[in-house]
Design an enzyme around this catalytic site. Structure first.
Site, PDB file in Angstrom:
ATOM      1  N   THR A   1       9.704 -38.114  27.454  1.00 27.21           N
ATOM      2  CA  THR A   1      10.015 -39.490  27.834  1.00 27.21           C
ATOM      3  C   THR A   1      10.755 -39.485  29.168  1.00 27.21           C
ATOM      4  OG1 THR A   1      12.226 -39.671  26.831  1.00 27.21           O
ATOM      5  CG2 THR A   1      10.328 -39.945  25.360  1.00 27.21           C
ATOM      6  N   CYS A   2      11.190 -40.678  29.590  1.00 27.71           N
ATOM      7  CA  CYS A   2      11.862 -40.760  30.886  1.00 27.71           C
ATOM      8  C   CYS A   2      13.219 -40.069  30.892  1.00 27.71           C
ATOM      9  CB  CYS A   2      12.021 -42.215  31.314  1.00 27.71           C
ATOM     10  SG  CYS A   2      13.043 -43.211  30.205  1.00 27.71           S
ATOM     11  N   ASN A   3      13.810 -39.840  29.715  1.00 26.87           N
ATOM     12  CA  ASN A   3      15.125 -39.184  29.713  1.00 26.87           C
ATOM     13  C   ASN A   3      15.246 -38.034  28.724  1.00 26.87           C
ATOM     14  OD1 ASN A   3      15.421 -40.589  27.273  1.00 26.87           O
ATOM     15  ND2 ASN A   3      16.440 -42.296  28.294  1.00 26.87           N
TER      16      ASN A   3
ATOM     17  N   SER B   1      19.569 -41.909  21.905  1.00 27.10           N
ATOM     18  CA  SER B   1      19.003 -42.577  23.068  1.00 27.10           C
ATOM     19  C   SER B   1      20.086 -42.941  24.081  1.00 27.10           C
ATOM     20  CB  SER B   1      18.275 -43.861  22.641  1.00 27.10           C
ATOM     21  OG  SER B   1      17.170 -43.558  21.818  1.00 27.10           O
TER      22      SER B   1
ATOM     23  N   ALA C   1       2.075 -50.906  35.326  1.00 27.28           N
ATOM     24  CA  ALA C   1       1.501 -51.724  34.253  1.00 27.28           C
ATOM     25  C   ALA C   1       1.407 -50.935  32.953  1.00 27.28           C
ATOM     26  CB  ALA C   1       0.120 -52.250  34.656  1.00 27.28           C
TER      27      ALA C   1
END
Length: 456
Positions: A49-51, A109, A190
Site C-alpha cells: 500500500t502507500c504506507n 494504519s 482515477a
C-alpha cells in the site's frame, strides 16, 4: 503453518525511505513470485500500500526465511539491504497473526480505524491466488483476518476514528486553507484512492471538479459516476496550466516520478487572486507533488509525511482498547483452531488403522468359523467395533484438547510414534503430500487455487 511477516511501514520507516522502497508496475508481481520460489517458503502473499510493504509467508525455517525475504525486499525495492534492515520488522507465528489481524482492524494504519485496509487485504489475497502463490494456509489466514476486521468495525466505535486518508487529509487542508465547500478542485488520478477523493469532494460541496488521468477513459468513467453536473475531465498535459484556476489539488497516481512540479505551482501561485493558499493534498507513494512546494509562499502542501505527524498528535482514536481485545481473542481462537486442525489428520489416520485391524481380525474369525450364522456374526462385529471405539474415544478427545493449547503440536508426533502410524497415511488424510507443500484451496470468490508449489 509457520507464518512469517517481514515488512516496513510508516511506523518504522520515514516517508523518504518508503518513497524509495515503493513497489510499482510489475515489481510487486515479480517480488511475489520470487518469494514463493524461495527455498524456505511454501506460500507467499504481498500487502503493498502507500504506507506499508509486507511479505507474508509460510516458511519452514525462521532465520532462513527472514534472511531470504529481507534480501528480496531490498533487491526489488532498490534500497540497500543494510539501510532497509534498520527499518524492517519481523513477526513470527502467533505474533504474525496478531499483526495481520491488527492491520485488518485498522489499528496499525496511519489513520487508526480506517476501513480501506480491508479492501487492500482482499486485493492482496486475490493477487496471491491469481499468481498461484497462496495455498490453503494463507487463504484461511487472510479470510479470517477479513472477518476479524469486519467484526471490529461492526461491534465497536472504531469507525468514528476510522477516517480515510482522504477525509483526514481534507481536514488538514481545511485547517490551513479554509472550508472545502465552495472550492474549485482538481483530482489527478482515477484509481481507487483518487475516486474516493473525487466522491468525497463532491459530497463536500466543491463548485467545480476536474479529473485528470493518464488514461482518459478512466477519468471519463469517473465523471460518468459522479455526474457531468459535478465533474468534468481534463487532459493530463494541461494540469500545469489548470493549477492557477483551482483552489485545491488532490493527487494520487502510480507514477514513478513527480507529477506536479514546484515551478508549475509557483507560476500558478503568482497569478492567483484568491486570499487562501493553493492547497495540494498528495496521497501518493512515491510522492506526486514536488517536496519543494512546502517552501513556496502561497501554497499549502499536505502529504503523507505531514499527515503522519498530524495524526500522531491527535487524540486517541475511538474504541481502540475494545478492538485490541477483539484482536487478542481472535488470535487465541485462531491459534487453537490451527493447532487442533494439525492433529485431526493423525486422529483420522489412527481410527482408519483401527478400522483396518478390526476388519482384518473379523475376516480371520470368519474363515475360522465358516458356519457362524449372520446374526451372531453381526453381534460379534458390533461388539468388537464398540470395544475399539471406547478404547480410542478418551485418548483421541483428550489429545485434541491438548493439541489446541500452545505447544500442542508435539502431541500429534507422539500419537504417530505410539501407534506407529504411516506418515503417508496421515498426509493422505490432510490432503498434503509428504513433502509438505499445500494443496489447492478456495479463493476469495470460491474458485480453486493452486498451491505455491505449482510455481516452482
Amino acid at each position: 503453518m509457520s507464518l512469517l511477516v517481514v515488512g516496513l511501514s510508516h511506523r518504522t520507516a520515514p516517508v523518504g525511505v518508503l518513497e524509495r522502497a515503493a513497489l510499482t508496475g510489475e515489481v510487486p508481481t515479480r517480488l511475489l513470485h520470487d518469494a514463493a520460489a524461495s527455498s524456505t517458503v511454501a506460500e507467499a502473499a504481498l500487502l503493498n500500500t502507500c504506507n506499508r510493504i509486507e511479505l507474508y509467508a509460510d516458511v519452514d525455517k525462521f532465520h532462513g526465511g527472514v534472511a531470504e525475504l529481507s534480501l528480496l525486499l531490498a533487491h526489488h525495492s532498490g534500497v540497500d539491504l543494510e539501510e532497509l534492515t534498520s527499518h524492517l520488522y519481523v513477526h513470527y507465528e502467533d505474533r504474525a497473526v496478531h499483526h495481520l489481524f491488527s492491520v485488518a482492524c485498522g489499528l496499525d494504519s496511519m489513520v487508526v480505524g480506517e476501513g480501506q485496509i480491508l479492501g487492500q487485504l482482499r486485493d492482496a489475497l486475490a493477487k496471491a491466488q491469481d499468481e498461484h502463490t497462496a495455498g490453503r494456509g494463507l487463504n484461511e489466514l487472510f479470510q479470517q483476518a477479513l472477518r476479524v476486521g469486519k467484526r471490529a468495525h461492526s461491534e465497536t466505535g472504531i469507525d468514528k476514528a476510522g477516517q480515510s486518508l482522504v477525509t483526514f487529509g481534507l481536514e488538514q487542508v481545511a485547517a490551513g486553507a479554509g472550508e472545502i465547500a465552495g472550492k474549485r478542485a482538481l483530482v489527478v488520478g482515477a484509481g481507487s484512492m483518487s475516486s474516493l477523493a473525487a466522491a468525497t469532494l463532491a459530497r463536500s460541496g466543491v463548485t467545480d471538479l476536474l479529473i485528470a488521468n493518464r488514461t482518459p477513459a478512466r477519468a471519463e468513467r469517473l465523471v460518468e459516476i459522479l455526474g457531468p453536473d459535478v465533474a468534468r475531465t481534463l487532459d493530463l498535459a494541461k494540469v500545469p496550466q489548470a493549477l492557477a484556476d483551482v483552489d485545491l489539488v488532490i493527487s494520487c497516481t502510480g507514477a514513478a516520478g513527480v507529477v506536479v512540479r514546484a515551478e508549475d505551482v509557483a507560476a500558478a501561485v503568482a497569478v492567483r487572486t484568491a486570499p487562501e493558499p493553493l492547497a495540494l493534498l498528495d496521497l501518493a507513494m512515491p510522492r506526486d507533488v514536488d517536496h519543494a512546494v512546502h517552501e513556496l509562499d502561497g501554497a499549502l502542501l499536505v502529504d503523507l509525511e505531514s499527515l503522519s505527524h498530524a495524526h500522531a498528535a491527535s487524540p486517541g482514536a475511538g474504541d481502540v482498547d475494545e478492538v485490541t481485545r477483539i484482536v487478542s481473542d481472535e488470535v487465541t481462537a485462531f491459534g487453537a483452531a490451527q493447532r487442533a486442525a494439525r492433529i485431526a489428520p493423525t486422529v483420522v489416520a489412527l481410527r482408519a488403522m483401527a478400522s483396518d485391524v478390526v476388519a482384518a481380525e473379523l475376516g480371520r474369525l470368519g474363515s475360522r468359523l465358516p458356519d457362524l450364522d449372520e446374526r451372531s456374526r453381526a453381534e460379534i462385529t458390533q461388539t468388537v467395533r464398540r470395544v475399539v471405539d471406547k478404547l480410542l474415544h478418551a485418548p483421541t478427545v483428550r489429545v485434541k484438547q491438548l493439541a489446541a493449547e500452545p505447544g500442542g503440536a508435539s502431541y500429534a508426533d507422539a500419537l504417530r510414534e505410539l501407534f506407529d502410524l504411516d506418515p503417508a497415511a496421515v498426509h493422505a488424510v490432510s490432503g498434503t503430500p509428504v513433502g509438505g507443500r499445500p494443496q489447492p484451496s478456495a479463493g476469495v470468490g470460491g474458485r480453486p487455487q493452486p498451491s505455491a508449489g505449482s510455481t516452482r
